[in-house]
Write an enzyme that holds these catalytic residues in place. Structure first.
Site, mmCIF file in Angstrom:
data_model
loop_
_atom_site.group_PDB
_atom_site.id
_atom_site.type_symbol
_atom_site.label_atom_id
_atom_site.label_comp_id
_atom_site.label_asym_id
_atom_site.label_seq_id
_atom_site.Cartn_x
_atom_site.Cartn_y
_atom_site.Cartn_z
ATOM 1 N N GLY A 99 0.671 -1.198 -0.146
ATOM 2 C CA GLY A 99 -0.076 0.090 -0.024
ATOM 3 C C GLY A 99 0.902 1.124 -0.012
ATOM 4 O O GLY A 99 0.796 1.994 -0.946
ATOM 5 N N ILE A 151 -1.247 -4.849 5.146
ATOM 6 C CA ILE A 151 -0.669 -4.329 3.991
ATOM 7 C C ILE A 151 0.507 -5.063 3.442
ATOM 8 O O ILE A 151 1.163 -4.637 2.675
ATOM 9 C CB ILE A 151 -0.857 -2.951 3.706
ATOM 10 N N ALA A 187 -0.086 -0.830 13.975
ATOM 11 C CA ALA A 187 0.147 -1.744 14.930
ATOM 12 C C ALA A 187 -0.229 -1.365 16.424
ATOM 13 O O ALA A 187 -0.939 -1.923 17.110
ATOM 14 C CB ALA A 187 1.526 -1.977 14.955
ATOM 15 N N GLN A 212 10.237 -4.756 8.902
ATOM 16 C CA GLN A 212 9.662 -3.085 8.689
ATOM 17 C C GLN A 212 10.821 -2.226 8.516
ATOM 18 O O GLN A 212 10.565 -1.451 7.825
ATOM 19 C CB GLN A 212 8.415 -2.923 9.470
ATOM 20 N N VAL A 243 6.795 0.962 13.686
ATOM 21 C CA VAL A 243 7.781 1.033 13.105
ATOM 22 C C VAL A 243 7.966 0.865 11.531
ATOM 23 O O VAL A 243 9.130 0.779 10.807
ATOM 24 C CB VAL A 243 8.773 -0.242 13.489
ATOM 25 N N GLU A 261 7.547 3.462 9.319
ATOM 26 C CA GLU A 261 8.291 4.082 8.441
ATOM 27 C C GLU A 261 9.429 4.682 8.947
ATOM 28 O O GLU A 261 10.144 5.571 8.444
ATOM 29 C CB GLU A 261 6.973 5.509 8.471
#
Lengths: 754, 314
Positions: A250, A477, A521, A646, A711, A713
């Site tokens: 996404g 996503i 999250a 991530q 976490v 980004e």
């Protein structure tokens, strides 16, 4: 309303007695995905054989459709219907809201003869096969009346205007502070337009059940998509059931619905058949949102010891003519370094190109590519180590608003990162290290990204087979949401993971805000946790009030939950038995989370330090990442493996921003130069040879009851700047025009006589 | 993708008769480029003739001490063949840099030679392109793409060849052996298999419609070092900004023309004792286009020639 104090007490997650929290368990849906059996929106089973829609895109930048002839296409093999603005079924006007509480307004397709950007939908073909639908496009004759279009960001930067409703953030007197500074940096960076380039295109499968439409679509926000479609069709939202169970990426680009959703629903209604519509790869580039280009001027003024006296970051960016989106590239700078005199702000250019929108770490991702390199330049000018310079300017409280930090381990990130990366081996003299024909250099940068908690709900059912099923109108996503929700639910109820199920992505389920802004999250997870706690209380009441239970008559507040049992001392009863006794449906509860009343009394962010070593080919100007390492602080970590994925995925995103990713608007057509993954260059495996990250032990008790933070980004932030700084250290060339492609590096090397 | 007829050739003669009977047909081998282009409706053949199962995949020694590589030998097989790796390392390296392993497993010797340009405007059916739609114009001229020709371009087309492998073949003086429906067998240097665009950029090669590539023959390798370099923004999975193959005293450049570009002027200068940089500059005398690209080619060629003289085979 709760306060953060209510979150401070120990709870099953912070106690983590069965150790599920933090455990690097495999993805809940991993097997389905790697075996290709997870049904994505375009692939879900339909109640009867589906038809296939194909969207025809405009090939001018701005103007109107003067004539359109659909007749040849309508009679093409397999074609069921063809629509343009002349015959598309009635939809609500763009942005209209029948229900004022809708999260999104109407999003009509083919709504008028006006073309507002290249790639806009102008016709729609429904056929028996996707091949026939696409082949019929060649039979549509369209004549356009083109108007002048503003396409080139560069030529409008000087006439950029203020952002409506926004003022520059000023503290102290920047101009005076800057001009009184002993050492200054004044430079301008440019971050280009970037595309999300998700693997899975936007896609919808739709069918009607009576007056209710069922849509499977690829979207990050369940409620947003459901409401947008309901408003477009002019029906109440409870007549739209939106499902989005698996999403192939996404990155912010699927924060909204697109014409595939609208047209699939309309065509399914018109044809009485299930309909599948997917964007082409080209349409993914041209007809969805993108990250806009940003020009950033940074001015830093410091004394001879490196203490910042003045700091400014002024960003100019662009959005579509009728849009209000702003890439807030200067905002992060408000919270990062201490300086008494501060100026940050944004200016906007409106262009006739597709809509700019949110893309992973909007704001920080391009923004940190400027300030974090300016800090490197300042350190260079001062003869200081870049880490020492940053530590010298570490604030006691948030420099923007004087609020205390909930927790801030930025310095520790830098120090531990320096040690593990081997920063002391960096030669501060640019161009001093060679490996064959390669210049080798190291660079670092910091990372900062906000943390957020939004209201969310969840449902939880315990059944007689001992299974707990969490249901939530949340999305995964590709980040691992299914998995962490299972871990939270298991730990809260004292259940092993194989007794926990998670069902997501259905508008009939208790709502959550979806995935975005790295709030997923913490938000969905906290709702799952609270719902688990509601379940514990309900089960305790059921057990202690039932004479058939060995726990009958005891104080429900004393109950413990472990190994699938409710326990008090040496007495226990299995949750399965409790659920069976409650009835055939077992026990169902709902719970919710809301931000604490005093949540904004603290400055709350996630932090990190990024370290990169690059090689620059002295002959060709090619830059290759040799290794990269980061240390991050982002609250309690729910799953060590997924969190690291991530973070490292974010770092790799930054590698792309620094070295390869860029798109340009062709001023002759209004289209993007690159419209596929062969031309738009995201990093590939060969680019990422040695990249790792560490997450510090941390719990932020002001964030939410679990002390976790996002976490998704953080890893992007500062990543590209560390690479650009390493390029400078390698060869002594300061490049401020991203990405640092071989042509630019080579020109700079030539200019230096290298 | 437009509907098309699909024929599977039983043998070479069958393939040729099918081709002769179906104007506009295309031979299909690995399909790594052709099928992509068909999905984008850039290629719209009415007939595909699958030659992928013909017995043309052998690699064998020639009487003259060279190597004959069948047209259907996969890129993976060729690049990993010990004879290729030891005697023609420039070819192995060019192939390895040309595509991911998944593509190399499918892509064939003949198909690689037949791949079309990756010019961004050729790949976008909504844009004018004389190669795709003769007479529509060239949008790469005055466009944003950097990958335009330095050599041999015309006023109708500035596209460059996307094949890395062919650059190495050109420097090795490789020849292409073909056969036509009338049974005539022909050989021509790889270097001239591809046409320069002239006023008909839609025609990539001088192959007749019924002409099938049978094999590529490599003469014995020239003495001296062999060097392969490919310059690109990311480390894999992307065409070259420029590439170079050096073998002994021969030099070929890639991604600078519609064909692999034998740098004859540079070779002549080297033969007369010029330094590598002088040789590179001699070649660039006839180059047109952006200065930055010329600079890249000058530096790349200078360095690669120097490296080859160190006896290096990297």
């Amino acid at each position: 309303m709760s306060t953060v104090r209510d979150w401070a007490a120990p709870n099953p997650i912070t106690e983590n007695r069965s150790g599920l929290i933090g455990k690097p368990v495999d993805r809940y849906e991993g097997r389905l995905k790697v075996t290709g059996t997870a049904p994505y929106a375009f692939e879900v089973e339909t109640p009867s054989a589906p038809l296939y829609g194909h969207i025809v895109s405009a090939t001018i930048a701005r103007g109107r459709i003067a004539g359109i002839d659909l007749s040849q296409a309508a009679s093409a093999p397999g074609v069921v219907l063809v629509w343009s603005h002349l015959n598309v079924p009635v939809q609500a006007q763009r942005g209209a809201k029948l229900n004022p509480r809708s999260q999104r307004g109407s999003n009509p397709a083919l709504g008028s003869d006006r073309v507002e950007h290249y790639g806009q939908s102008v016709a729609f073909i429904l056929a028996d096969t996707p091949e026939n639908a696409r082949a019929a496009e060649a039979r549509i004759r369209i004549t356009y009346e083109a108007s002048d279009a503003d396409l080139d960001f560069g030529s409008f930067i000087d006439s950029a205007g203020p952002v409506p409703g926004e003022e520059d953030a000023r503290i102290g007197d920047f101009e005076a502070g800057y001009s009184a500074s002993a050492v200054t940096v004044d430079a301008t960076w440019f971050s280009p337009l970037q595309n999300h380039a998700q693997m899975e295109p936007c896609a919808t499968t739709a069918w009607w059940e009576g007056d209710k439409v069922v849509v499977h679509t690829s979207i990050q926000m369940v409620k947003g998509g459901q409401h947008a479609l309901a408003e477009t069709l002019g029906i109440p939202s409870d007549r739209v059931r939106l499902l989005t169970r698996y999403i192939g990426g996404g990155f912010g680009g699927k924060g909204q619905s697109y014409d595939d959703l609208t047209l699939a629903a309309l065509a399914a209604r018109e044809s009485g058949r299930p309909v599948r519509v997917a964007y082409t790869r080209r349409q993914m580039f041209q007809a969805t949102v993108h990250r806009p280009a940003v020009q950033m001027r940074v001015r830093l003024g410091a004394d001879g010891t490196g203490r910042l006296n003045a700091m400014a970051l002024e960003a100019v960016t662009h959005c579509a003519r009728n849009s209000t989106f702003v890439e807030h590239a200067a905002e992060f700078a408000r919270n990062l370094y201490a300086a008494p005199h501060r100026l940050t702000g944004h200016r906007l250019v409106r262009l006739d190109i597709p809509h700019a929108g949110a893309m992973r770490a909007p704001g920080e991702a391009p923004g940190m590519l400027s300030l974090e390199c300016a800090m490197d330049e300042l350190a260079d000018r001062l003869g200081m180590d870049p880490i020492a310079l940053r530590i010298r300017n570490e604030p006691e409280v948030d420099p923007d608003n004087a609020k205390p930090f909930s927790i801030r381990q930025l310095v520790r990130c830098m120090q531990e990162g320096a040690q593990q990366f081997g920063w002391d081996r960096r030669n501060p003299t640019p161009g001093a290290v060679r490996d064959g024909r390669w210049y080798v250099g190291m660079g670092m940068a910091t990372a900062i990204r906000g943390n957020f908690l939004l209201p969310a709900k969840a449902g939880l059912r315990l059944t007689g087979d001992g299974l707990a099923t969490l249901t939530q109108g949340m999305t995964d996503i590709g980040t691992g949401t299914y998995t962490i929700l299972a871990q939270i639910t298991g730990e809260t109820l004292g259940l092993p993971l194989d007794q926990v199920r998670v069902e997501l992505g259905d508008s009939d389920m208790p709502p959550a805000p979806g995935s975005g802004g790295q709030f997923g999250a913490a938000t969905a997870g906290s709702a799952a946790f609270e719902t688990g706690m509601v379940m514990r209380r309900r089960l305790a009441e059921l057990a202690t009030s039932d004479p058939r239970s060995p726990l009958y008559g005891e104080d429900p507040l004393l109950m413990d939950f472990a190994n699938g049992n409710i326990v008090l001392g040496n007495r226990s009863e299995s949750l399965a038995t409790l659920a069976s006794r409650a009835g055939p449906e077992g026990v169902y509860v709902e719970g919710s989370i809301s931000p604490a009343a005093d949540a904004r009394d603290w400055s709350q962010h996630t932090y990190g330090a990024q370290f990169a070593e690059v090689g620059v080919d002295s002959v060709t100007g090619e830059v290759r990442l040799r290794r990269m390492f980061g240390v991050f602080a982002a609250g309690r970590i729910l799953n060590a493996k997924l969190a690291k994925s991530q973070i490292t995925g974010g770092m790799i995103w930054g590698v792309g921003a620094a070295l390869t990713e860029s798109n340009a608007v062709d001023p002759r057509y209004g289209s993007f130069l690159h419209q596929d993954l062969g031309g738009y260059l995201a990093p590939v495996h060969a680019d990422i040879v040695n990249l790792d990250a560490v997450l510090l032990d941390e719990a932020d008790d002001k964030a939410n009851p679990m002390g976790i933070k996002g976490v998704g980004e953080l890893g992007i932030c500062g990543s590209g700047a560390a690479i650009a700084n390493a390029v400078y250290n390698a060869c002594g060339v300061r490049l401020r025009d991203y990405p640092l492609t071989p042509d630019k590096v080579l020109a700079a090397l030539e200019a230096k006589g290298l | 993708m437009k509907p098309f007829a699909f024929e599977r050739a039983r043998n070479v003669d069958h393939a040729l008769s099918l081709a002769a009977a179906a104007p506009g047909a295309r031979f299909l081998a690995g399909g790594t480029n052709l099928l992509d282009l068909m999905k984008l409706e850039i290629e719209q053949p009415e007939t595909l003739i699958d030659v992928g199962r013909l017995p043309l995949a052998d690699i064998s020694e020639t009487a003259g001490g060279g190597l004959r590589i069948g047209a259907l030998a996969t890129n993976t097989v060729v690049a990993s063949d010990p004879r290729v790796r030891s005697r023609y390392p420039v070819l192995a390296r060019a192939i390895l840099s040309g595509a991911s392993v998944q593509l190399r497993n499918k892509a064939s010797m003949g198909g690689n030679l037949m791949q079309r340009t990756r010019c961004a405007y050729f790949m976008d059916p909504a844009k004018p392109c004389n190669k795709r739609l003769p007479g529509s114009g060239c949008s790469a001229m005055g466009g944003l793409s950097q990958a335009t020709a330095l050599f041999g371009a015309s006023e109708f087309c500035v596209a460059v060849s996307a094949s890395d492998m062919s650059v190495a073949l050109a420097v090795l003086d490789a020849e292409v052996e073909t056969v036509r429906a009338d049974g005539s067998v022909r050989r021509r240097p790889v270097e001239t298999l591809h046409r320069l665009p002239g006023d008909a950029p839609q025609v990539d090669t001088d192959l007749a419609p019924d002409e099938l590539i049978l094999a590529v023959e490599l003469p014995p390798p020239p003495s001296g070092g062999q060097v392969w370099r490919k310059v690109r923004a990311r480390a894999s999975y992307i065409g070259a900004l420029a590439s170079i193959a050096v073998a002994g005293d021969r030099v070929a450049l890639g991604a600078v023309a519609a064909r692999p570009w034998r740098a004859r002027a540079a070779e002549a200068a080297l033969a007369e004792g010029a330094a590598p940089r002088e040789a590179a500059e001699a070649e660039l005398v006839s180059a047109s286009g952006e200065d930055g690209r010329k600079t890249l080619v000058r530096r790349l060629a200078t360095d690669a020639i120097q490296e080859s003289r160190k006896g290096s085979r990297s």
